[in-house]
Each structure stands twice: as structure tokens, then as C-alpha cells.
Design a protein around this motif. Structure first.
Motif, PDB file in Angstrom:
ATOM      1  N   GLU A  25      42.411  58.950  29.674  1.00 22.37           N
ATOM      2  CA  GLU A  25      42.498  60.122  30.548  1.00 22.37           C
ATOM      3  C   GLU A  25      41.847  59.804  31.879  1.00 22.37           C
ATOM      4  O   GLU A  25      41.113  58.840  32.015  1.00 22.37           O
ATOM      5  CB  GLU A  25      41.830  61.328  29.904  1.00 22.37           C
ATOM      6  N   GLY A  26      42.138  60.589  32.844  1.00 20.99           N
ATOM      7  CA  GLY A  26      41.579  60.384  34.170  1.00 20.99           C
ATOM      8  C   GLY A  26      42.435  59.424  34.966  1.00 20.99           C
ATOM      9  O   GLY A  26      43.419  58.893  34.483  1.00 20.99           O
ATOM     10  N   PRO A  27      42.058  59.193  36.200  1.00 20.62           N
ATOM     11  CA  PRO A  27      42.851  58.307  37.047  1.00 20.62           C
ATOM     12  C   PRO A  27      42.758  56.871  36.551  1.00 20.62           C
ATOM     13  O   PRO A  27      41.699  56.421  36.110  1.00 20.62           O
ATOM     14  CB  PRO A  27      42.214  58.466  38.429  1.00 20.62           C
ATOM     15  N   LEU A  28      43.882  56.184  36.614  1.00 17.48           N
ATOM     16  CA  LEU A  28      43.923  54.799  36.190  1.00 17.48           C
ATOM     17  C   LEU A  28      43.337  53.931  37.290  1.00 17.48           C
ATOM     18  O   LEU A  28      43.832  53.911  38.412  1.00 17.48           O
ATOM     19  CB  LEU A  28      45.369  54.376  35.903  1.00 17.48           C
ATOM     20  N   VAL A  29      42.271  53.238  36.977  1.00 15.84           N
ATOM     21  CA  VAL A  29      41.649  52.312  37.909  1.00 15.84           C
ATOM     22  C   VAL A  29      41.385  51.026  37.152  1.00 15.84           C
ATOM     23  O   VAL A  29      40.733  51.042  36.107  1.00 15.84           O
ATOM     24  CB  VAL A  29      40.319  52.863  38.472  1.00 15.84           C
ATOM     25  N   THR A  30      41.935  49.921  37.637  1.00 13.70           N
ATOM     26  CA  THR A  30      41.669  48.634  37.015  1.00 13.70           C
ATOM     27  C   THR A  30      41.253  47.647  38.097  1.00 13.70           C
ATOM     28  O   THR A  30      41.646  47.774  39.251  1.00 13.70           O
ATOM     29  CB  THR A  30      42.900  48.060  36.281  1.00 13.70           C
ATOM     30  N   VAL A  31      40.458  46.686  37.712  1.00  8.56           N
ATOM     31  CA  VAL A  31      40.039  45.626  38.616  1.00  8.56           C
ATOM     32  C   VAL A  31      40.355  44.307  37.933  1.00  8.56           C
ATOM     33  O   VAL A  31      40.028  44.111  36.764  1.00  8.56           O
ATOM     34  CB  VAL A  31      38.520  45.709  38.923  1.00  8.56           C
ATOM     35  N   THR A  32      41.004  43.406  38.652  1.00 10.77           N
ATOM     36  CA  THR A  32      41.310  42.075  38.135  1.00 10.77           C
ATOM     37  C   THR A  32      40.499  41.074  38.949  1.00 10.77           C
ATOM     38  O   THR A  32      40.772  40.880  40.133  1.00 10.77           O
ATOM     39  CB  THR A  32      42.818  41.769  38.262  1.00 10.77           C
ATOM     40  N   ARG A  33      39.509  40.494  38.332  1.00 11.55           N
ATOM     41  CA  ARG A  33      38.643  39.524  39.014  1.00 11.55           C
ATOM     42  C   ARG A  33      39.373  38.184  39.124  1.00 11.55           C
ATOM     43  O   ARG A  33      40.098  37.791  38.222  1.00 11.55           O
ATOM     44  CB  ARG A  33      37.331  39.327  38.247  1.00 11.55           C
ATOM     45  N   ARG A  34      39.150  37.520  40.239  1.00 11.48           N
ATOM     46  CA  ARG A  34      39.836  36.255  40.507  1.00 11.48           C
ATOM     47  C   ARG A  34      39.647  35.253  39.374  1.00 11.48           C
ATOM     48  O   ARG A  34      40.595  34.585  38.960  1.00 11.48           O
ATOM     49  CB  ARG A  34      39.314  35.675  41.827  1.00 11.48           C
ATOM     50  N   ASP A  35      38.436  35.127  38.863  1.00 10.28           N
ATOM     51  CA  ASP A  35      38.166  34.129  37.826  1.00 10.28           C
ATOM     52  C   ASP A  35      38.662  34.544  36.439  1.00 10.28           C
ATOM     53  O   ASP A  35      38.573  33.762  35.501  1.00 10.28           O
ATOM     54  CB  ASP A  35      36.679  33.788  37.784  1.00 10.28           C
ATOM     55  N   GLU A  36      39.210  35.744  36.289  1.00  9.86           N
ATOM     56  CA  GLU A  36      39.737  36.202  35.002  1.00  9.86           C
ATOM     57  C   GLU A  36      41.255  36.080  34.905  1.00  9.86           C
ATOM     58  O   GLU A  36      41.826  36.292  33.853  1.00  9.86           O
ATOM     59  CB  GLU A  36      39.346  37.671  34.773  1.00  9.86           C
ATOM     60  N   ARG A  37      41.912  35.762  36.021  1.00  8.46           N
ATOM     61  CA  ARG A  37      43.370  35.675  36.014  1.00  8.46           C
ATOM     62  C   ARG A  37      43.839  34.386  35.365  1.00  8.46           C
ATOM     63  O   ARG A  37      43.202  33.344  35.486  1.00  8.46           O
ATOM     64  CB  ARG A  37      43.911  35.753  37.447  1.00  8.46           C
ATOM     65  N   LEU A  38      44.978  34.474  34.684  1.00  6.32           N
ATOM     66  CA  LEU A  38      45.609  33.291  34.098  1.00  6.32           C
ATOM     67  C   LEU A  38      46.634  32.760  35.073  1.00  6.32           C
ATOM     68  O   LEU A  38      47.434  33.513  35.629  1.00  6.32           O
ATOM     69  CB  LEU A  38      46.300  33.655  32.781  1.00  6.32           C
ATOM     70  N   ARG A  39      46.643  31.460  35.271  1.00  4.02           N
ATOM     71  CA  ARG A  39      47.590  30.798  36.170  1.00  4.02           C
ATOM     72  C   ARG A  39      48.735  30.271  35.313  1.00  4.02           C
ATOM     73  O   ARG A  39      48.542  29.401  34.476  1.00  4.02           O
ATOM     74  CB  ARG A  39      46.866  29.683  36.888  1.00  4.02           C
ATOM     75  N   LEU A  40      49.919  30.809  35.534  1.00  4.81           N
ATOM     76  CA  LEU A  40      51.064  30.464  34.700  1.00  4.81           C
ATOM     77  C   LEU A  40      52.177  29.819  35.518  1.00  4.81           C
ATOM     78  O   LEU A  40      52.459  30.257  36.637  1.00  4.81           O
ATOM     79  CB  LEU A  40      51.602  31.723  34.017  1.00  4.81           C
ATOM     80  N   PRO A  41      52.836  28.794  34.951  1.00  2.00           N
ATOM     81  CA  PRO A  41      53.955  28.169  35.655  1.00  2.00           C
ATOM     82  C   PRO A  41      55.244  28.951  35.421  1.00  2.00           C
ATOM     83  O   PRO A  41      55.416  29.592  34.389  1.00  2.00           O
ATOM     84  CB  PRO A  41      54.040  26.788  34.999  1.00  2.00           C
ATOM     85  N   SER A  42      56.141  28.885  36.396  1.00  2.00           N
ATOM     86  CA  SER A  42      57.443  29.515  36.225  1.00  2.00           C
ATOM     87  C   SER A  42      58.520  28.543  36.685  1.00  2.00           C
ATOM     88  O   SER A  42      58.487  28.075  37.815  1.00  2.00           O
ATOM     89  CB  SER A  42      57.542  30.798  37.043  1.00  2.00           C
TER      90      SER A  42
END
Length: 192
Positions: free
Chosen positions: A77-94
């Protein structure tokens, strides 16, 4: 012990405060709730304060006391707020199965469960080949952060320099090609 990422995701559900609200609405103390659930008041206090996350059987015991379904605790519930920290992202090839991928991408908004768009950081390295034409969703937005990127949309090519942006119908075939000797980076936002 939970990782910071898992703990952060669990905190978004606000399970502890929801339990406390149910308890206070019933004018029930921690000792009384503990008697009904066979859980210690100390444990219940830690759960309510977000210092401890309950297991599903524990949460089910609490839910049964208040006559609510487990769904009650997992509805954000409530407003959706998310934070994605640079060091938590996965680097994926395409694409993932190519020896030399066309580009590398990182999801910028993966924590948002019910998102209406997908945002990515994309890197087109100096040694990559042009991507194959593909189509998806209804719209795409690209903002070139560095280098030069050529986007082919249904046979029409548009070159983007650093700071340029482009919006197009992504349900038609489109592809990307890095231009020049240096790598190119971009923010890509797609609408499913």
C-alpha cells in the motif's frame, strides 16, 4: 541472516506495522497476542518493529487471530517508491547466448513489481556488432548518454549523439548500431 537487498524488499511490505495496526485496532496487547499465537511478546515486538521477519507459518498464526488472509500482508500500500543502487544491478548480455553480445544492459527498475515501464542502462561496447531487428511492447524511449548510436526503426535510420533522445513505436522491427570507435551508453525505457 538476510542480505540488505532481501531485507529492503521485505520492508516494502510493511508487515510489522500492519500487524501492529491490527493488534491496536482490536485493543490487544503483545502478551494477549502472544497467548493466542503461542509466540513470545518479545518476538512479536521485534516483528512489529521490523527487526525480525516472520516465517509464513508464524504469519499465518497471526493472520488467523485477526481473521485476515495472508494476502493482507503482501498487498503493497502507499506510493510505490523503489531505489536501484548501482552496485546491486545485474549486467546482462543481449542476446544471452551470443559469444559477443550486441549490447550489455542493466535493469534500472527491477524492484518495482507492478511497473508500467521497463528502464535500462545499455552499453554498446566498441567491439559489438549491430543488434538483430526485434520488436516488443508498444513504445520505446532512448536517451544517448555517450558516444553515437544509430537506431533503425522499420528500415529508417536515426543517429543519436550524446544528449539526443528518441521515442518510437517498438511494435515494429528495430535494431541498434554503435557508430565510431568508442563505446556508446544509453538509457532505454520500454512500455510493454
Amino acid at each position: 541472516m538476510l542480505s540488505d537487498t532481501l531485507a529492503g524488499e521485505l520492508e516494502r511490505y510493511r508487515i510489522g506495522p500492519r500487524i501492529k495496526t491490527l493488534r491496536l485496532n482490536k485493543k490487544m496487547g503483545l502478551v494477549q497476542l502472544g497467548t493466542h499465537t503461542d509466540l513470545s511478546p518479545g518476538m512479536l515486538s521485534k516483528i512489529e518493529r521490523g527487526q525480525l521477519f516472520p516465517t509464513l507459518p508464524t504469519l499465518l498464526r497471526i493472520a488467523m487471530v485477526f481473521g485476515v488472509d495472508l494476502d493482507y500482508f503482501f498487498n503493497k500500500e502507499g506510493p510505490l517508491v523503489t531505489v536501484t543502487r548501482r552496485d546491486e544491478r545485474l549486467r546482462l548480455p543481449s542476446p544471452p547466448d551470443e559469444a559477443t553480445p550486441f549490447y550489455l544492459f542493466e535493469s534500472l527498475n527491477y524492484p518495482a513489481g507492478e511497473r508500467r515501464m521497463d528502464a535500462y542502462f545499455a552499453e554498446f561496447s566498441a567491439n559489438t556488432q549491430p543488434s538483430k531487428p526485434h520488436r516488443h511492447g508498444s513504445a520505446e524511449f532512448i536517451y544517448a548518454m555517450s558516444g553515437r548510436l544509430t537506431v533503425d526503426v522499420d528500415g529508417e535510420e536515426t543517429s543519436l549523439n550524446e544528449g539526443d533522445a528518441m521515442h518510437f513505436d517498438s511494435s515494429v522491427p528495430h535494431s541498434y548500431r554503435r557508430e565510431g570507435e568508442s563505446a556508446c551508453t544509453a538509457i532505454v525505457v520500454t512500455i510493454p
